[in-house]
Design a protein around this motif. Structure first.
Motif, PDB file in Angstrom:
ATOM      1  N   GLY A 110      36.231  31.844  50.842  1.00 53.46           N
ATOM      2  CA  GLY A 110      35.910  31.049  49.663  1.00 53.46           C
ATOM      3  C   GLY A 110      36.659  29.748  49.549  1.00 53.46           C
ATOM      4  N   HIS A 111      37.772  29.594  50.249  1.00 54.45           N
ATOM      5  CA  HIS A 111      38.543  28.355  50.187  1.00 54.45           C
ATOM      6  C   HIS A 111      38.000  27.344  51.185  1.00 54.45           C
ATOM      7  CE1 HIS A 111      41.683  29.793  47.455  1.00 54.45           C
ATOM      8  NE2 HIS A 111      41.585  30.958  48.086  1.00 54.45           N
ATOM      9  N   ARG A 156      41.748  43.859  43.382  1.00 52.58           N
ATOM     10  CA  ARG A 156      41.479  42.427  43.456  1.00 52.58           C
ATOM     11  C   ARG A 156      42.531  41.734  44.315  1.00 52.58           C
ATOM     12  NH1 ARG A 156      42.085  41.314  37.324  1.00 52.58           N
ATOM     13  NH2 ARG A 156      43.461  43.122  37.627  1.00 52.58           N
ATOM     14  N   VAL A 157      42.185  40.534  44.735  1.00 52.53           N
ATOM     15  CA  VAL A 157      43.114  39.688  45.476  1.00 52.53           C
ATOM     16  C   VAL A 157      43.101  38.309  44.835  1.00 52.53           C
ATOM     17  CG1 VAL A 157      43.564  38.514  47.673  1.00 52.53           C
ATOM     18  CG2 VAL A 157      42.884  40.926  47.661  1.00 52.53           C
ATOM     19  N   ALA A 158      44.275  37.715  44.713  1.00 47.91           N
ATOM     20  CA  ALA A 158      44.384  36.315  44.294  1.00 47.91           C
ATOM     21  C   ALA A 158      44.879  35.514  45.484  1.00 47.91           C
ATOM     22  CB  ALA A 158      45.337  36.172  43.118  1.00 47.91           C
ATOM     23  N   SER A 159      44.198  34.413  45.784  1.00 49.18           N
ATOM     24  CA  SER A 159      44.585  33.574  46.918  1.00 49.18           C
ATOM     25  C   SER A 159      44.561  32.121  46.502  1.00 49.18           C
ATOM     26  CB  SER A 159      43.655  33.804  48.118  1.00 49.18           C
ATOM     27  OG  SER A 159      42.298  33.597  47.765  1.00 49.18           O
ATOM     28  N   GLY A 160      45.440  31.336  47.076  1.00 50.97           N
ATOM     29  CA  GLY A 160      45.507  29.928  46.695  1.00 50.97           C
ATOM     30  C   GLY A 160      46.039  29.066  47.807  1.00 50.97           C
ATOM     31  N   SER A 162      43.171  25.386  44.317  1.00 51.49           N
ATOM     32  CA  SER A 162      42.771  26.393  43.339  1.00 51.49           C
ATOM     33  C   SER A 162      43.404  27.740  43.666  1.00 51.49           C
ATOM     34  CB  SER A 162      41.247  26.549  43.331  1.00 51.49           C
ATOM     35  OG  SER A 162      40.812  27.159  44.547  1.00 51.49           O
ATOM     36  N   VAL A 163      43.393  28.606  42.656  1.00 51.39           N
ATOM     37  CA  VAL A 163      43.675  30.025  42.862  1.00 51.39           C
ATOM     38  C   VAL A 163      42.368  30.765  42.607  1.00 51.39           C
ATOM     39  CG1 VAL A 163      45.012  32.026  42.166  1.00 51.39           C
ATOM     40  CG2 VAL A 163      46.059  29.748  42.094  1.00 51.39           C
ATOM     41  N   GLN A 164      41.965  31.582  43.554  1.00 49.55           N
ATOM     42  CA  GLN A 164      40.713  32.326  43.424  1.00 49.55           C
ATOM     43  C   GLN A 164      41.007  33.820  43.382  1.00 49.55           C
ATOM     44  OE1 GLN A 164      37.787  31.055  46.353  1.00 49.55           O
ATOM     45  NE2 GLN A 164      38.524  28.944  46.274  1.00 49.55           N
ATOM     46  N   ILE A 165      40.417  34.510  42.427  1.00 49.92           N
ATOM     47  CA  ILE A 165      40.529  35.968  42.330  1.00 49.92           C
ATOM     48  C   ILE A 165      39.203  36.562  42.791  1.00 49.92           C
ATOM     49  CG2 ILE A 165      40.900  37.935  40.798  1.00 49.92           C
ATOM     50  CD1 ILE A 165      42.546  36.166  39.003  1.00 49.92           C
ATOM     51  N   TRP A 166      39.269  37.496  43.711  1.00 52.89           N
ATOM     52  CA  TRP A 166      38.050  38.071  44.271  1.00 52.89           C
ATOM     53  C   TRP A 166      38.207  39.577  44.482  1.00 52.89           C
ATOM     54  CZ3 TRP A 166      39.530  39.344  49.398  1.00 52.89           C
ATOM     55  CH2 TRP A 166      40.582  38.581  49.933  1.00 52.89           C
ATOM     56  N   ASP A 167      37.055  40.233  44.589  1.00 58.64           N
ATOM     57  CA  ASP A 167      37.013  41.682  44.742  1.00 58.64           C
ATOM     58  C   ASP A 167      37.505  42.074  46.135  1.00 58.64           C
ATOM     59  OD1 ASP A 167      35.554  44.324  45.546  1.00 58.64           O
ATOM     60  OD2 ASP A 167      35.383  44.253  43.360  1.00 58.64           O
ATOM     61  N   ALA A 168      38.462  42.992  46.206  1.00 55.24           N
ATOM     62  CA  ALA A 168      39.067  43.363  47.480  1.00 55.24           C
ATOM     63  C   ALA A 168      38.142  44.187  48.364  1.00 55.24           C
ATOM     64  CB  ALA A 168      40.362  44.139  47.242  1.00 55.24           C
ATOM     65  N   LYS A 169      37.055  44.728  47.823  1.00 54.63           N
ATOM     66  CA  LYS A 169      36.111  45.514  48.619  1.00 54.63           C
ATOM     67  C   LYS A 169      34.922  44.687  49.095  1.00 54.63           C
ATOM     68  CE  LYS A 169      38.146  49.550  48.332  1.00 54.63           C
ATOM     69  NZ  LYS A 169      38.725  50.203  49.553  1.00 54.63           N
ATOM     70  N   ASN A 210      33.497  39.342  46.587  1.00 53.02           N
ATOM     71  CA  ASN A 210      32.818  38.562  45.552  1.00 53.02           C
ATOM     72  C   ASN A 210      33.833  37.831  44.685  1.00 53.02           C
ATOM     73  OD1 ASN A 210      30.287  39.448  46.382  1.00 53.02           O
ATOM     74  ND2 ASN A 210      30.319  41.221  45.015  1.00 53.02           N
ATOM     75  N   LEU A 211      33.593  36.542  44.493  1.00 54.60           N
ATOM     76  CA  LEU A 211      34.477  35.725  43.670  1.00 54.60           C
ATOM     77  C   LEU A 211      34.349  36.131  42.212  1.00 54.60           C
ATOM     78  CD1 LEU A 211      36.411  33.260  43.546  1.00 54.60           C
ATOM     79  CD2 LEU A 211      34.382  31.842  43.191  1.00 54.60           C
ATOM     80  N   LEU A 212      35.503  36.330  41.539  1.00 52.89           N
ATOM     81  CA  LEU A 212      35.519  36.758  40.148  1.00 52.89           C
ATOM     82  C   LEU A 212      35.985  35.655  39.206  1.00 52.89           C
ATOM     83  CD1 LEU A 212      37.167  40.275  40.716  1.00 52.89           C
ATOM     84  CD2 LEU A 212      34.723  39.739  40.554  1.00 52.89           C
ATOM     85  N   VAL A 213      37.064  34.959  39.567  1.00 55.41           N
ATOM     86  CA  VAL A 213      37.662  33.942  38.701  1.00 55.41           C
ATOM     87  C   VAL A 213      38.221  32.826  39.577  1.00 55.41           C
ATOM     88  CG1 VAL A 213      39.514  33.440  37.049  1.00 55.41           C
ATOM     89  CG2 VAL A 213      38.272  35.601  36.896  1.00 55.41           C
ATOM     90  N   THR A 214      38.074  31.586  39.132  1.00 53.85           N
ATOM     91  CA  THR A 214      38.702  30.446  39.809  1.00 53.85           C
ATOM     92  C   THR A 214      39.585  29.708  38.810  1.00 53.85           C
ATOM     93  OG1 THR A 214      36.857  30.157  41.334  1.00 53.85           O
ATOM     94  CG2 THR A 214      38.335  28.291  41.065  1.00 53.85           C
ATOM     95  N   TYR A 215      40.855  29.537  39.174  1.00 49.35           N
ATOM     96  CA  TYR A 215      41.791  28.807  38.315  1.00 49.35           C
ATOM     97  C   TYR A 215      42.051  27.441  38.929  1.00 49.35           C
ATOM     98  CZ  TYR A 215      45.962  27.595  35.646  1.00 49.35           C
ATOM     99  OH  TYR A 215      46.865  26.962  34.833  1.00 49.35           O
TER     100      TYR A 215
END
Length: 727
Positions: free
Chosen positions: A603-604, A619-623, A636-643, A646-651
């Motif tokens: 996603g990055h 979940r995983v947060a990556s930035g 950005s920091v992106q939170i996505w489903d670890a399984k 799927n992207l859940l939240v973008t900060y």
């Protein structure tokens, strides 16, 4: 040779014949005393004189090949001049038995097979061996379905035999590279053989058939038929990768068999073995306006690849920057015609150290302030300039340490949702690149890095979390500290350094390391302890993640799927998987001991410096950031489903690159830090900013949340570590 079933060889009785080959027969053997089963390979050669010593030497080398996708050599001996090998028994047969000739194999299955076999062959090549006989018959299926590279008999015979034609040619002509047929095998010959195997899997047929002479001639002179002539639905990218591996000239193949495997996986797409995260366009973040001045000239150090010398370059109203990205041989040039005021603008190159306990970013704050040590990484990243140079010295000191009694942590009375500063630790004389809170909550460890000055500090310091009282200084490293992690019982610390080592030492009396791990070929950027305390994972500039035993430093597994340097690593809460973030723009989730890839998140749009699991592991947060001037791309920091990925939240609250990310222990909030000198605490569910901590005066490199969830410690290039209320 005659069937030897029923005979004794060493401690094994040969129960039945499993298979016959040109160089050896294989029997199922049963240990006379233990009752365990093994595969006994009886080689078709006779050793005399010095041959025995050569055989023993080569067999001992092969016995040392310990890899999850290589069949273990358990024992070897010679009986009446006849050598035999005792191998681990794989009861599920071979890939030849699983996929008969003429039967195409689904691309998704080929992706899984080639990644495992390429990993094993790469390991073999790094140990200065050539397999020489890669074919489906020598690829076994383990008890858990894993693929195991077998039959090193050819390698042993070729090394020990006095017969020149055996030394050069040994193998199976249908899979043999042109140079091997001409008695000049190399590591690229195994890649060619694997290419033939993949060709056969995809099409159901080998590229060349016929007699020995006919096949040998075709391998040398005839181009293989295009795969899409036989399988029109095959992707052109997949065909191109396979045909490159089958190039007649070894120099035209992939630079390594691992590169072949990775290229095939990328060409094949996600398949069933790889889940791809969703790419989401990143919003443009406007930078603060710059006020030009009449004089806009500043001095910034620069680095060249493989050098520890920092140069100075002049910066005028037009900025030209060359960025050397880890894993790339080509610098990326970017320019800006915006007038530059060094006292007002930040200019950076991509950081090169782990996120969870990150090493510094390359981002000067004024014309007089030097870049942090990322400008002198030994060339991994840097601002490449022209003019003059200054040499800098890393002063090595012998480790010393003292211990003290740790008082209980006092109770704090918080102001809700406010970043109240509690204490500032000033024990370091250079940038604080890594901080880590002990699992018992009583202590904090902070690690520093060297700048190009004589004021060198590459220590780890342990201090009270309540009062900031220094307890211990560890001086075992000779270069900057880039990451660290406490053992789960709070007794030991593993520290990673740009000196290429990970050192494990006692947190209360760390005068010298208990274990020094030297498996990486370059700077080590991050380190993480397994939840059970038995293993350590480390990563760095060599693009690998290495799993090893914490007590001994013995290597367990090397993960090689990333294409560039790996910035951060973290274990799943159950210890079964590892999360790794890389400068290749991806985050991987993979099995900690087999390397099986469970998910690849893409996603990055540029480098990823940090990735962390949520406390519940769902979940995983990556930035990360970007290789540009940092004002209008990812960050950005992106939170996505670890399984599913799927992207859940973008900060998008940081206008500049993100270096560190941590979850609150309850999983409700995230704290992130970076090149904007701030730490921002925000809601993990909807990305709403709760507050910003802005007491640092320079880049914030790393973060760690207290185990009770009430406080955060942040390390900065302002040479301080600060503890503040974050509840």
């Amino acid at each position: 040779m005659a069937d030897r079933s029923g005979q004794l060889l060493g401690n094994y009785r040969l129960a039945r014949l499993l298979g016959e080959g040109g160089f050896a027969d294989v029997y199922l053997g049963e240990h006379l005393h233990l009752g365990t089963e093994a595969a006994i390979k009886v080689l078709h050669t006779h050793l005399v004189g010095d041959d025995w010593e050569s055989f023993r030497k080569e067999a001992r080398i092969i016995a040392g090949l310990i890899h999850p996708h290589i069949v273990r050599l358990l024992d070897f001996d010679v009986k009446e001049g006849m050598p035999f090998l005792v191998m681990a028994y794989a009861p599920n047969g071979t890939l030849r038995r699983r996929h008969s000739r003429g039967e195409p194999v689904p691309v998704a299955a080929v992706v899984s097979y080639i990644s495992q076999v390429a990993s094993a062959l790469q390991y073999v090549h790094e140990h200065k061996l050539i397999h020489r006989d890669v074919k489906p018959e020598n690829l076994l299926v383990g008890t858990d379905g894993e693929i195991l590279l077998s039959d090193f008999g050819v390698a042993i015979i070729a090394q020990t035999s006095r017969e020149p034609n055996i030394q050069g040619i040994g193998g199976t002509v249908a899979y043999m590279a042109p140079e091997q047929i001409q008695s000049k095998p190399g590591a690229a010959s195994d890649q060619y053989a694997l290419g033939v195997v993949v060709y056969e899997w995809l099409t159901g047929e080998r590229p060349f058939t016929g007699s020995f002479t006919e096949m040998a001639t075709k391998h040398i002179l005839v181009e293989p038929p295009p795969l899409r002539e036989r399988v029109p639905t095959l992707a052109p990218e997949v065909e191109a990768v396979v045909l490159r591996a089958l190039a007649k000239n070894p120099a035209r193949r992939f630079p390594s068999v691992q590169a072949f495997g990775l290229a095939f996986e990328e060409a094949a797409g996600a398949g069933q073995a790889t889940l791809i995260g969703l790419k989401t366009p990143m919003p443009v973040v406007s930078a603060p306006p710059l006020t030009p001045r009449s004089s806009t000239e500043g001095t910034f150090p620069a680095a060249t690849l493989g050098s520890s010398t920092a140069n100075e370059a002049s910066l005028s109203t037009r900025v030209q920057v060359s960025l050397l990205v880890p894993g790339s041989e080509v610098p990326l040039s970017v320019s800006s015609s915006t007038p530059v005021d060094p006292s007002a603008q930040t200019l950076y190159a991509p950081p090169a150290a782990p996120a969870k306990q990150s090493a510094p970013a390359l981002l000067p704050q004024s014309a007089q302030r030097r870049l942090s040590r990322r400008a002198v990484l030994g060339g991994l990243v840097g601002l490449v300039g022209a003019a003059g140079g200054i040499s800098w010295l890393l002063l090595s000191q012998r480790p010393t340490a003292t211990g003290t009694v740790i008082p209980p942590t006092p109770t704090f009375t918080p102001t809700p949702l406010e970043a109240t500063r509690l204490l500032t630790y000033r024990g370091h004389s250079t940038n604080v690149y890594a901080v880590a809170w002990s699992p018992d909550g009583t202590r904090i460890a902070s690690g520093a890095g060297a700048q190009p000055t004589l004021d060198v500090d590459h220590t780890v310091q342990v201090w009270e979390s309540a009062a900031g009282t220094p307890l211990l200084t560890y001086r075992g490293h000779t270069q900057s500290i880039s990451g660290m992690d406490w053992s789960p019982d709070s007794k030991l610390i593993a520290s990673a350094s740009y000196d290429g080592t990970v050192q494990v030492w006692e947190a209360n009396a760390g005068a010298s390391p208990l274990v020094t791990y030297r498996g990486h070929k370059n700077h080590v950027w991050d380190v993480a302890w397994s939840p059970d305390g038995n293993f350590i994972a480390s990563c760095g500039a060599d693009g690998t993640v290495q799993v090893w035993k914490a007590a001994t430093g013995s290597l367990v597994y090397t993960y090689r799927r990333h294409l560039k340097g790996v910035a951060s690593v973290e274990w799943s809460r159950d210890g079964s998987q590892i999360l790794s973030a890389s400068y290749d723009t991806t985050v991987h989730i993979w099995d900690a001991f087999s390397g099986t890839l469970a998910l690849k998140y893409t996603g990055h749009i540029d480098w990823v410096k940090s990735a962390v699991w949520s406390p519940d592991g769902t979940r995983v947060a990556s930035g990360g950031g970007n290789n540009d001037l940092g004002l209008d791309k990812d960050n950005s920091v992106q939170i996505w489903d670890a399984k599913t990925g799927n992207l859940l939240v973008t900060y998008t609250g940081h206008p500049l690159p993100v270096f560190g990310i941590i979850w609150s222990p309850d999983g409700a909030h995230i704290a992130s830090c970076g090149a904007d000198n701030n730490v921002r605490v925000w809601n993990a569910a909807n990305a709403d900013t709760l507050f910003s901590y802005s007491h640092h005066t320079n880049l914030v490199e790393s973060l760690s949340w207290s185990p009770d969830g009430t406080r955060v410690v942040s390390g900065s290039d302002d040479k301080t570590a600060q503890v503040w209320w974050a509840k």
